[in-house]
Design a protein around this motif. Sequence first.
Motif, PDB file in Angstrom:
ATOM      1  N   VAL A  75      40.446  78.183  19.016  1.00  0.00           N
ATOM      2  CA  VAL A  75      41.586  77.857  20.195  1.00  0.00           C
ATOM      3  C   VAL A  75      42.350  79.081  20.322  1.00  0.00           C
ATOM      4  O   VAL A  75      42.545  79.758  19.319  1.00  0.00           O
ATOM      5  N   ALA A  76      42.259  79.619  21.551  1.00  0.00           N
ATOM      6  CA  ALA A  76      43.173  80.969  22.195  1.00  0.00           C
ATOM      7  C   ALA A  76      44.033  80.268  23.002  1.00  0.00           C
ATOM      8  O   ALA A  76      43.814  79.408  23.859  1.00  0.00           O
ATOM      9  N   ALA A  77      45.314  81.053  23.133  1.00  0.00           N
ATOM     10  CA  ALA A  77      46.143  80.692  24.175  1.00  0.00           C
ATOM     11  C   ALA A  77      46.486  81.935  24.748  1.00  0.00           C
ATOM     12  O   ALA A  77      47.216  82.737  24.379  1.00  0.00           O
ATOM     13  N   VAL A  78      46.397  82.114  25.933  1.00  0.00           N
ATOM     14  CA  VAL A  78      46.883  83.058  26.770  1.00  0.00           C
ATOM     15  C   VAL A  78      48.390  82.671  27.447  1.00  0.00           C
ATOM     16  O   VAL A  78      48.496  81.665  28.120  1.00  0.00           O
ATOM     17  N   SER A  79      49.463  83.414  27.273  1.00  0.00           N
ATOM     18  CA  SER A  79      50.630  83.306  27.726  1.00  0.00           C
ATOM     19  C   SER A  79      51.435  84.325  28.578  1.00  0.00           C
ATOM     20  O   SER A  79      50.873  85.334  28.127  1.00  0.00           O
ATOM     21  N   GLY A  80      52.116  83.869  29.238  1.00  0.00           N
ATOM     22  CA  GLY A  80      53.008  84.999  30.178  1.00  0.00           C
ATOM     23  C   GLY A  80      53.879  84.594  31.200  1.00  0.00           C
ATOM     24  O   GLY A  80      53.757  83.398  31.571  1.00  0.00           O
ATOM     25  N   LEU A  81      54.557  85.510  31.730  1.00  0.00           N
ATOM     26  CA  LEU A  81      55.458  84.959  32.699  1.00  0.00           C
ATOM     27  C   LEU A  81      54.719  84.573  33.930  1.00  0.00           C
ATOM     28  O   LEU A  81      53.455  84.843  34.295  1.00  0.00           O
ATOM     29  N   GLY A  82      55.278  83.528  34.791  1.00  0.00           N
ATOM     30  CA  GLY A  82      54.491  83.117  35.804  1.00  0.00           C
ATOM     31  C   GLY A  82      54.125  84.126  36.747  1.00  0.00           C
ATOM     32  O   GLY A  82      55.279  84.954  37.356  1.00  0.00           O
ATOM     33  N   GLY A  83      53.054  84.235  37.217  1.00  0.00           N
ATOM     34  CA  GLY A  83      52.421  85.223  38.195  1.00  0.00           C
ATOM     35  C   GLY A  83      51.854  86.491  37.468  1.00  0.00           C
ATOM     36  O   GLY A  83      51.542  87.516  38.042  1.00  0.00           O
ATOM     37  N   ILE A  84      51.806  86.424  36.043  1.00  0.00           N
ATOM     38  CA  ILE A  84      51.362  87.537  35.464  1.00  0.00           C
ATOM     39  C   ILE A  84      49.733  87.693  35.379  1.00  0.00           C
ATOM     40  O   ILE A  84      49.097  88.643  34.959  1.00  0.00           O
ATOM     41  N   GLY A  85      49.205  86.614  35.562  1.00  0.00           N
ATOM     42  CA  GLY A  85      47.666  86.765  35.899  1.00  0.00           C
ATOM     43  C   GLY A  85      47.132  86.001  34.729  1.00  0.00           C
ATOM     44  O   GLY A  85      45.657  86.253  34.584  1.00  0.00           O
ATOM     45  N   LYS A  86      47.581  84.917  33.948  1.00  0.00           N
ATOM     46  CA  LYS A  86      46.899  84.246  32.947  1.00  0.00           C
ATOM     47  C   LYS A  86      45.546  83.349  33.227  1.00  0.00           C
ATOM     48  O   LYS A  86      44.638  83.768  32.770  1.00  0.00           O
ATOM     49  N   THR A  87      45.724  82.491  34.469  1.00  0.00           N
ATOM     50  CA  THR A  87      44.641  81.802  34.747  1.00  0.00           C
ATOM     51  C   THR A  87      43.335  82.826  35.321  1.00  0.00           C
ATOM     52  O   THR A  87      42.044  82.488  34.979  1.00  0.00           O
ATOM     53  N   ALA A  88      43.792  83.886  36.047  1.00  0.00           N
ATOM     54  CA  ALA A  88      42.819  84.844  36.459  1.00  0.00           C
ATOM     55  C   ALA A  88      41.955  85.553  35.198  1.00  0.00           C
ATOM     56  O   ALA A  88      40.827  85.590  35.254  1.00  0.00           O
ATOM     57  N   LEU A  89      42.743  86.012  34.238  1.00  0.00           N
ATOM     58  CA  LEU A  89      42.203  86.283  33.001  1.00  0.00           C
ATOM     59  C   LEU A  89      41.317  85.436  32.349  1.00  0.00           C
ATOM     60  O   LEU A  89      40.054  85.508  32.033  1.00  0.00           O
ATOM     61  N   ALA A  90      41.773  84.085  31.964  1.00  0.00           N
ATOM     62  CA  ALA A  90      41.084  83.214  31.404  1.00  0.00           C
ATOM     63  C   ALA A  90      39.669  82.903  32.241  1.00  0.00           C
ATOM     64  O   ALA A  90      38.805  82.547  31.497  1.00  0.00           O
ATOM     65  N   VAL A  91      39.661  82.578  33.514  1.00  0.00           N
ATOM     66  CA  VAL A  91      38.624  82.238  34.226  1.00  0.00           C
ATOM     67  C   VAL A  91      37.593  83.376  34.177  1.00  0.00           C
ATOM     68  O   VAL A  91      36.397  83.023  34.206  1.00  0.00           O
ATOM     69  N   GLU A  92      38.264  84.637  34.227  1.00  0.00           N
ATOM     70  CA  GLU A  92      37.348  85.847  34.230  1.00  0.00           C
ATOM     71  C   GLU A  92      36.474  85.858  32.850  1.00  0.00           C
ATOM     72  O   GLU A  92      35.378  85.937  32.891  1.00  0.00           O
TER      73      GLU A  92
END
Length: 704
Positions: A75-92
Amino acid sequence: MGEQYGGDHQDFRDGEFNGPFIAKQVEYHQHGPGPTALDALPPKVGGFTGRSDQLGELLGAFDPAGGEAPGAVLVAAVSGLGGIGKTALAVEAAHKACDKGWFPGGVLFVNLHGYDDDRVTAEQALETLLRGLGTPPEHIPNGVDARAALYRSVLAARERDLGAVLVLADNASSAEQVRPLHPGGVRHRLLATSRSKLPQLGARLLPLGELSPKEAYDLLDRALRIAAPGDARVVDEGEAAAELGLLCGHLPLALQIAAALLVLDRDKPVAELVVELAESGDRLLHLDDGERSVRAAFDLSYRRLPAEQARLLRLLALAPGPEVTAEVVAVLDGADAAPVRVLDALCRAHLVERGSRRGRWRLHDLVRVFGVGVVEGDVGLWEEGEAARERVLEFYYRWADAADDRLRWLPGRPVPERFGDRAEALAWLDSERAGLVAAVQWAREERYAATAVLLSQRLGEYLDWRRFFDDKITVCGAAREVAHRAGNRVDEAIAWNSLGIALQETGRAGEAIDAHTRARDLHQAVEDHHGEAGAWGNLGSALWEAGRAMEAIDAHMRARDLFQAVGDRHAEARAWDNLGLALRQAGRAEEAIDAHTQARDLYQAVGDRHGEARGWNNLGGALWEAGRREEAVEACEKALEGLREFEDWYGAGRTLSNLALAHQHAARPAEARTAYLQSADAYTRANAPTEAAQARTRAEALTP
């Protein structure tokens, strides 16, 4: 058993029945494969750039080669401020992993809408995932536990038949939402994104920060070129693009919105958008392209905060300086100690970040803008915020006043109570410097003007000592402006005097002469003879810096006479010392020796060991000019002892350079080179890089 031959009849001719039985018609249907959503990974974000280290870490976590290893990352969890690009990184990362063939079983994607009003529960998410795996709706049980068990069973079967599956759970708000989605096995992987760190998952935690300036620049350039390949505005306006990245806080969402605004108006220069953002009273108002909004993204996080966390976030947004110590947090909060539990919770939510070292806290620049906007939009919150700022300013003044007392303390005077020694006072001032300088800027607001001006006056000695002259110019400029507006000629004169010292130290001797002249005239106008004496002395030093030796001599003699008249022997010692420098410049070495000797003796009499060390140094220079070389070396060595004792590294650097020169003249190149290198080290510690570089150059010239 019988066999169906046709129609709606059953044939039981070969059956054996030992009791009553009932026969019902049964229908059999041939089904095709159940519909699945195992190719539902969202497309890559256009213009994705940077994040190479984080991308590498995620791919390392996905790599099936580590699946059987002890402690494998499931399991990995990418976290950060809203708008920091979490989803973009995860999808990439997911696309790259699939391109490598690591997940032949497919990819499942579910948006948990963790910060919406109708967020997805774990039970609802499991239903979505089971449907995605092809499970008919009527076979999906109720309850989290039952669904989680079926989900893991279906995934286990898929692993046997097709291979590993990647589950991407986007936008979670809690571990409770994500934990039941664990796929089980050793080959599947679960990747979650969240605005919170989710340490409860036992996952590989990957917190995201803002982009680097280079990554922000690349994002802007790529976004414009996607819309129009020939759009070279970012390259053509490199400095403006860097400033735009800074104003966007290097936040991907803000940068994307800024790029969209430029795409919509292809005639708009980057510099024009920079001006709009810089001069706006509310940057977030501009960072909105109609579909995306930085304020809206932050608001989703803010509205989910408990009341105590929301209150502290608002107060932190009002703090002076880029980061605050725990002491200042406590003052803002109106408490005896910083609310560490609340701070930790805000950190987990990525709304507050840990500062440059332990016990310090900071906000992202745009979060600060958001918090200020929340406060300004509500009368009650505004008054709460003003009271908090007042507490901080009063706290800063009390402690800066005590630290200044310690820095100026001489034996025989009452011992200051708040700081045990000079080093402790300097350490506190160092830790709070950015906040102190920022708080002085509040002087422009009427409510804080008087205290902020007093604070500025308590920082002069410290800023001179540490050679933070740019800060001093900022501080004195604000104080002078406010004092002039209020018609307070004494405070205005003090500000002009301090400003002049900083201007002289930064090589602006002409402006320094003007500043000290204004200070002198103001002190004369109110018949403040002590202040006038100080202004004459500073004016003399500026004239000396400008090479106007005779005028400098006259100014220092006036200062000396006035200090004698008011009975300030300590200040008189300083006047004698400065007079000696002017006399040396005029070629009157023997008179300079007398002046520096007077200064040294007066410093000794009042118990100022640091002043005495400066006097020895200047006396050494005058003795050298008079050809009394051995005496000059002895004087410099005595000076060095005192300067090192007080950690006056700039003075030590200057004295060591003088000693190096003496060794050169005495044909001792090895000793001269060592002294120059020691001088360079001292200048470096004194925040004087130019002088340090000059000393190293001279040392290199003596290298055998």
